[in-house]
Design an enzyme around this catalytic site. Structure first.
Site, PDB file in Angstrom:
ATOM      1  N   PRO A  89       0.822  -1.224   0.000  1.00 42.21           N
ATOM      2  CA  PRO A  89       0.000   0.000   0.000  1.00 42.21           C
ATOM      3  C   PRO A  89       0.855   1.272   0.000  1.00 42.21           C
ATOM      4  O   PRO A  89       0.364   2.343  -0.349  1.00 42.21           O
ATOM      5  CB  PRO A  89      -0.816  -0.103   1.294  1.00 42.21           C
ATOM      6  CG  PRO A  89      -0.786  -1.551   1.675  1.00 42.21           C
ATOM      7  CD  PRO A  89       0.535  -2.071   1.177  1.00 42.21           C
ATOM      8  N   GLU A 116       0.026  -7.684   7.940  1.00 44.56           N
ATOM      9  CA  GLU A 116       0.210  -6.239   8.127  1.00 44.56           C
ATOM     10  C   GLU A 116       1.342  -5.699   7.264  1.00 44.56           C
ATOM     11  O   GLU A 116       1.446  -4.493   7.049  1.00 44.56           O
ATOM     12  CB  GLU A 116       0.451  -5.917   9.603  1.00 44.56           C
ATOM     13  CG  GLU A 116      -0.834  -5.891  10.421  1.00 44.56           C
ATOM     14  CD  GLU A 116      -1.911  -4.991   9.830  1.00 44.56           C
ATOM     15  OE1 GLU A 116      -1.720  -3.771   9.809  1.00 44.56           O
ATOM     16  OE2 GLU A 116      -2.951  -5.516   9.387  1.00 44.56           O
ATOM     17  N   ARG A 153       0.346  -7.229 -21.433  1.00 41.36           N
ATOM     18  CA  ARG A 153      -0.348  -6.686 -22.614  1.00 41.36           C
ATOM     19  C   ARG A 153       0.563  -5.828 -23.488  1.00 41.36           C
ATOM     20  O   ARG A 153       0.302  -5.660 -24.680  1.00 41.36           O
ATOM     21  CB  ARG A 153      -1.549  -5.832 -22.195  1.00 41.36           C
ATOM     22  CG  ARG A 153      -2.707  -6.590 -21.614  1.00 41.36           C
ATOM     23  CD  ARG A 153      -3.806  -5.626 -21.192  1.00 41.36           C
ATOM     24  NE  ARG A 153      -4.277  -4.832 -22.326  1.00 41.36           N
ATOM     25  CZ  ARG A 153      -5.152  -5.250 -23.223  1.00 41.36           C
ATOM     26  NH1 ARG A 153      -5.668  -6.459 -23.120  1.00 41.36           N
ATOM     27  NH2 ARG A 153      -5.519  -4.490 -24.229  1.00 41.36           N
ATOM     28  N   ASP A 168      -5.334   1.863 -27.890  1.00 45.23           N
ATOM     29  CA  ASP A 168      -6.003   1.838 -26.594  1.00 45.23           C
ATOM     30  C   ASP A 168      -6.153   3.254 -26.077  1.00 45.23           C
ATOM     31  O   ASP A 168      -5.202   4.014 -26.014  1.00 45.23           O
ATOM     32  CB  ASP A 168      -5.218   0.989 -25.605  1.00 45.23           C
ATOM     33  CG  ASP A 168      -6.065   0.627 -24.406  1.00 45.23           C
ATOM     34  OD1 ASP A 168      -6.341   1.535 -23.606  1.00 45.23           O
ATOM     35  OD2 ASP A 168      -6.456  -0.538 -24.297  1.00 45.23           O
TER      36      ASP A 168
HETATM   37  C1  9D3 Z   1      -3.238  -0.400   9.005  1.00 43.62           C
HETATM   38  C2  9D3 Z   1      -2.630   0.142   7.806  1.00 43.62           C
HETATM   39  N1  9D3 Z   1      -2.823  -0.658   6.582  1.00 43.62           N
HETATM   40  C3  9D3 Z   1      -1.928  -0.095   5.550  1.00 43.62           C
HETATM   41  C4  9D3 Z   1      -2.618   0.923   4.700  1.00 43.62           C
HETATM   42  C5  9D3 Z   1      -2.477  -2.068   6.810  1.00 43.62           C
HETATM   43  C6  9D3 Z   1      -2.530  -2.917   5.603  1.00 43.62           C
HETATM   44  C7  9D3 Z   1      -3.652  -2.973   4.794  1.00 43.62           C
HETATM   45  C8  9D3 Z   1      -3.709  -3.838   3.717  1.00 43.62           C
HETATM   46  C9  9D3 Z   1      -1.446  -3.722   5.279  1.00 43.62           C
HETATM   47  C10 9D3 Z   1      -1.508  -4.565   4.208  1.00 43.62           C
HETATM   48  C11 9D3 Z   1      -2.631  -4.646   3.425  1.00 43.62           C
HETATM   49  C12 9D3 Z   1      -2.694  -5.573   2.306  1.00 43.62           C
HETATM   50  N2  9D3 Z   1      -2.607  -4.871   1.007  1.00 43.62           N
HETATM   51  C13 9D3 Z   1      -1.615  -5.086   0.176  1.00 43.62           C
HETATM   52  O1  9D3 Z   1      -0.767  -5.888   0.465  1.00 43.62           O
HETATM   53  C14 9D3 Z   1      -1.544  -4.321  -1.048  1.00 43.62           C
HETATM   54  C15 9D3 Z   1      -2.399  -3.321  -1.608  1.00 43.62           C
HETATM   55  C16 9D3 Z   1      -3.613  -2.727  -1.139  1.00 43.62           C
HETATM   56  O2  9D3 Z   1      -4.167  -3.033  -0.069  1.00 43.62           O
HETATM   57  N3  9D3 Z   1      -4.194  -1.760  -1.927  1.00 43.62           N
HETATM   58  C17 9D3 Z   1      -3.678  -1.373  -3.116  1.00 43.62           C
HETATM   59  N4  9D3 Z   1      -2.539  -1.878  -3.580  1.00 43.62           N
HETATM   60  C18 9D3 Z   1      -1.925  -2.848  -2.817  1.00 43.62           C
HETATM   61  S1  9D3 Z   1      -0.491  -3.593  -3.237  1.00 43.62           S
HETATM   62  C19 9D3 Z   1      -0.478  -4.531  -1.886  1.00 43.62           C
END
Ligand code: 9D3
Length: 250
Positions: A89, A116, A153, A168
């Site tokens: 994230p 996490e 792609r 595209d």
């Molecule tokens: C409590 C804070 N959160 C972080 C914003 C914790 C958290 C949420 C979701 C930790 C890991 C995750 C799992 N998400 C991913 O691994 C992830 C992800 C996503 O949740 N949204 C958009 N792109 C991605 S890439 C990996």
């Protein structure tokens, strides 16, 4: 192009890769995607991949050793070192420009985050972190599949129709124009009316059709994603159409 995906849900990733355009490209060997089960790189009896965070707090963290061992094995399989991506994230937001940059690499390794997060020391082996958008998912498997799909792609021969890749709409920075197929009229229970295909598309006048599609693509972009117009490359005709649409709007 070769992708290596490291995940604790290899079946989920493998399953998705079998379908559609990607599945066919993999069958034809235009694309090589190797899915690795992170648990295969553990050394303990219970194949543990996660542990509690130092310092306390909620949730679990992916342990570094299995990921290090997976990367060692993947990197040993070739003389050149692949680009290593971590889904997270906190990553660079995936856009078509990022996709096109990644598609210039001969090999990508995708580490799917879970829980996490991953032990911070794993980042010493990572070239770039990638996020697919500002919403919360359960882990990096779907983001990895999104990255593989979008990047693959761009590889010549993966999408049958090279013209559709080149044309595209997002490649040009505009939203797509509306599409229709047969029948030319269909009754709608919802509106109690007959929904028709625009006459211009039935006219056989290809110059008019091209112009209509340009106007519709511009009108939609202006209405829904006006910020895209600042970066879009517009020809003379499109610039004229956009001026008219803005004048109509104001
Ligand atoms: C409590 C804070 N959160 C972080 C914003 C914790 C958290 C949420 C979701 C930790 C890991 C995750 C799992 N998400 C991913 O691994 C992830 C992800 C996503 O949740 N949204 C958009 N792109 C991605 S890439 C990996």
């Amino acid at each position: 192009m070769r992708f290596d995906v490291v995940t604790i849900f290899p079946a989920m990733v493998q399953q998705a890769l079998g379908a559609g355009i990607l599945g066919r490209a993999i069958e034809r060997r235009t694309l090589n995607v190797v899915v690795h089960d992170l648990r295969d790189f553990t050394t303990d009896r219970h194949r543990v991949v996660d542990d509690v965070p130092y310092g306390g707090g909620p949730g679990m963290v992916l342990k570094p050793e299995p990921l290090f061992r997976a990367l060692d094995a993947i990197e040993a399989a070739d003389e050149s070192s692949p680009t290593v991506l971590l889904t997270s994230p906190q990553g660079t937001l995936l856009t078509q420009a990022v996709v096109e940059r990644l598609a210039r690499q001969p090999r990508l390794v995708l580490l799917c985050g879970r829980y996490e997060g991953v032990d911070e020391r794993v980042r010493s082996r990572v070239d770039e972190e990638i996020s697919i958008g500002d919403y919360v998912l359960s882990g990096g498997e779907l983001p990895s599949l999104v990255i593989v799909d979008a990047v693959a792609r761009m590889v010549p021969g993966v999408v049958g129709d090279e013209q559709s890749v080149a044309e595209d709409s997002f490649g040009r920075g505009l939203l797509d124009y509306p599409h229709y197929t047969r029948p030319a009229e269909i009754g709608s229970r919802r509106s109690g009316t007959v929904l028709k295909v625009p006459d211009v598309l039935l006219s056989g006048n290809h110059a008019e059709i091209r112009r209509w599609r340009k106007r519709e693509a511009l009108a939609r972009t202006l209405a829904r994603r006006p910020e895209l117009l600042e970066q879009a490359t517009l020809d003379e005709e499109e610039q004229g159409l956009l001026r008219d649409l803005k004048a109509q709007r104001d």
